[in-house]
Design a protein around this motif. Structure first.
Motif, PDB file in Angstrom:
ATOM      1  N   ASP A  44       0.832  -1.209   0.000  1.00 25.65           N
ATOM      2  CA  ASP A  44       0.000   0.000   0.000  1.00 25.65           C
ATOM      3  C   ASP A  44       0.866   1.257   0.000  1.00 25.65           C
ATOM      4  O   ASP A  44       0.547   2.247  -0.668  1.00 25.65           O
ATOM      5  N   CYS A  56       7.052  -4.656  -3.599  1.00 26.59           N
ATOM      6  CA  CYS A  56       6.940  -3.948  -4.876  1.00 26.59           C
ATOM      7  C   CYS A  56       6.424  -4.841  -6.000  1.00 26.59           C
ATOM      8  O   CYS A  56       6.087  -4.343  -7.075  1.00 26.59           O
ATOM      9  N   THR A 108       1.491   6.909  -6.827  1.00 30.19           N
ATOM     10  CA  THR A 108       0.453   7.945  -6.985  1.00 30.19           C
ATOM     11  C   THR A 108       1.023   9.326  -6.678  1.00 30.19           C
ATOM     12  O   THR A 108       0.734  10.307  -7.374  1.00 30.19           O
ATOM     13  N   VAL A 120       2.808  -3.908  -7.312  1.00 29.88           N
ATOM     14  CA  VAL A 120       2.448  -2.513  -7.543  1.00 29.88           C
ATOM     15  C   VAL A 120       2.014  -2.307  -8.992  1.00 29.88           C
ATOM     16  O   VAL A 120       2.480  -2.976  -9.907  1.00 29.88           O
ATOM     17  N   ARG A 121       1.078  -1.368  -9.194  1.00 34.52           N
ATOM     18  CA  ARG A 121       0.614  -1.007 -10.531  1.00 34.52           C
ATOM     19  C   ARG A 121       1.349   0.263 -10.961  1.00 34.52           C
ATOM     20  O   ARG A 121       1.102   1.352 -10.440  1.00 34.52           O
ATOM     21  N   ASP A 167       3.928   1.434  -1.192  1.00 34.21           N
ATOM     22  CA  ASP A 167       4.566   1.492  -2.498  1.00 34.21           C
ATOM     23  C   ASP A 167       3.615   2.068  -3.543  1.00 34.21           C
ATOM     24  O   ASP A 167       3.999   2.904  -4.363  1.00 34.21           O
ATOM     25  N   GLN A 168       2.352   1.625  -3.513  1.00 30.75           N
ATOM     26  CA  GLN A 168       1.373   2.154  -4.459  1.00 30.75           C
ATOM     27  C   GLN A 168       1.120   3.639  -4.218  1.00 30.75           C
ATOM     28  O   GLN A 168       0.940   4.418  -5.170  1.00 30.75           O
TER      29      GLN A 168
END
Length: 452
Positions: free
Chosen positions: A155, A209, A162, A212-213, A157-158
């Motif tokens: 979370d 990681c 962002t 991640v997107r 990392d995402q």
């Protein structure tokens, strides 16, 4: 004057609070910042005093003073804290993300050169260390450099991805968002390898990681108007030689090999085998910021950038002339006054070539890099395989080559349509005619205007 106060936490861990009066005036009230080590606190105190007893720029509240690289500091025993019953580092068993990065980069067998590792640290300090993020549930996390690796979750990392997508930087006087490529490079070159290292060392379970997107890193395709035509190439070579021998030779070799500018200017005599007509790309010219200077690196833009390719016969005479009386490690292309050829100096030279082209009625806005595009499109048009062209250009994969140039070579798609027409019509597909003379000579005769 700012001061440093040792403080003992509830778990016995010692921190160091920097305290100062704003603008050095008691009536303006106090500001404080708690730091994790005495070295960081000492550095932060100096920055506060340099800012006139104000919070230094780039260090938000609760940044813990870690907007700098702690490796710069000389190790010194911190002062004892009041009632400190244990070592201030006793509880520091789990490294922070910043500490894990240092361990990862300081490995004896790390493949990157020191200048690359300096670049990684600079990028980390600029884009990761001081980042304070807001998770989807509203929780605030950071700064990331001081976050224990066990708390760096998927979370987090995402949220960093962002956060990066929302940031902007100055480019030619205009604020623009960071590109997907930049985010990929920082994430894939710094954050993910650091946490993979932490996982291998048993500090965390798995790499957060991995799930991640990341933003879509689409490759920009080259348009037809960006590529000089075959009819124009002879003029570009001739005009370049009118400006200088250096300009003509560089354009000649760019067309013949498809090398990037940094690869062309890094070529040495020992990289050329005239007898076997082989050219080895064994490095590239890079620029470091501190001190600001050019240097020749033994690595390229990608892992596949280091390669050996065949040289067309039409470029051999020029190379032979360049290599005369040159020592084995001597650069083939240098600045007029010696030393590495800088892109700025080349831009001034190329501007003269462009001026001559405009006077001659040539409309294509060519650059040395577009000669690389011409090299690729001519080979593909001559039915050289996409894989061969990709390896010749030093692309990371054939997918990159296809994305950039695939749409400019409709011949293969036309052959596929002919096969389908034959099948749907009940007949057999016609055999492809033998290559005509023009196709046979497409690779060998890329150059035909080199002065003797």
């Amino acid at each position: 004057m700012a001061s440093i106060e040792p403080r003992k936490g509830v778990k016995g861990r010692v921190s160091y609070r920097v305290v100062w009066y704003i603008d050095g005036k008691r009536e303006n009230g106090r500001d404080t910042e708690t730091c994790d080590s005495h070295a960081i606190a000492k550095r932060f105190k100096n920055l506060v005093e340099l800012a006139g007893d104000n919070r230094p720029a780039g260090y938000p509240k609760r940044c813990r003073g870690i907007g700098i690289d702690e490796r710069q500091f000389k190790s010194e025993p911190p002062p004892a804290a009041a009632d400190a019953g244990s070592s201030p580092h006793a509880a520091a068993e789990v490294p922070t993300l910043g500490e894990a990065l240092d361990r990862y980069l300081n490995q004896p067998n790390h493949p990157a050169e020191e200048v690359q590792r300096i670049g990684y640290r600079r990028q980390f300090n600029r884009h990761v260390r001081t980042a304070i993020l807001t998770l989807e549930d509203g929780t605030r996390v950071g700064p990331l450099g001081g976050l224990p690796v066990t708390e760096y979750t998927a979370d987090v990392d995402q949220a960093w991805v962002t956060w990066m997508q929302g940031r902007k930087h100055m480019v030619r006087g205009e604020l623009v968002p960071y590109s997907a490529k930049t985010i990929h490079n920082i994430h894939g070159g710094i954050i993910s390898p650091t946490l993979a290292y932490a996982s291998v060392k048993g500090l965390i379970e798995g790499n957060p990681c991995d799930s991640v997107r990341l933003p879509d890193k689409s490759v920009r395709a080259v348009t037809r108007d960006e590529v000089p035509t075959a009819e124009e190439i002879a003029f570009w070579i001739a005009l370049a030689y009118q400006v200088s021998e250096l300009a003509g030779d560089l354009v000649t070799l760019a067309i013949a090999t498809g090398l990037r500018f940094g690869e062309l200017t890094a070529l040495r005599r020992c990289d050329i085998d005239l007898k076997r007509r082989l050219l080895t790309v064994a490095g590239a010219i890079k620029e470091r910021r501190e001190p600001r200077e050019l240097y020749r690196a033994d690595y390229g833009k990608t892992d596949t950038a280091l390669r050996t390719i065949r040289i067309p016969k039409s470029a051999l005479f020029m190379l032979q002339r360049r290599m005369e009386k040159l020592p084995p490690q001597g650069l083939l292309f240098t600045a007029p006054r010696g030393g590495i050829l800088h892109s700025n100096g080349w831009s001034r030279t190329w501007a003269k070539v462009v001026d001559l082209a405009q006077e001659s009625g040539i409309l294509t806005a060519a650059t040395l890099h577009k000669m690389r595009h011409f090299h690729a499109t001519e080979l593909l048009a001559a039915n050289v395989s996409m894989d061969t062209v990709s390896r010749r250009l030093g692309h990371a994969s054939v997918l990159v080559t296809s994305a950039i140039y695939g749409h400019l070579t409709p011949e293969a798609d036309q052959r596929a349509a002919n096969v389908l027409d034959a099948v749907m019509g009940g007949g057999k597909p016609k055999k492809r005619k033998k290559k005509n003379k023009k196709e046979k000579k497409a690779v060998a005769n890329l150059l035909h205007a080199i002065p003797a």
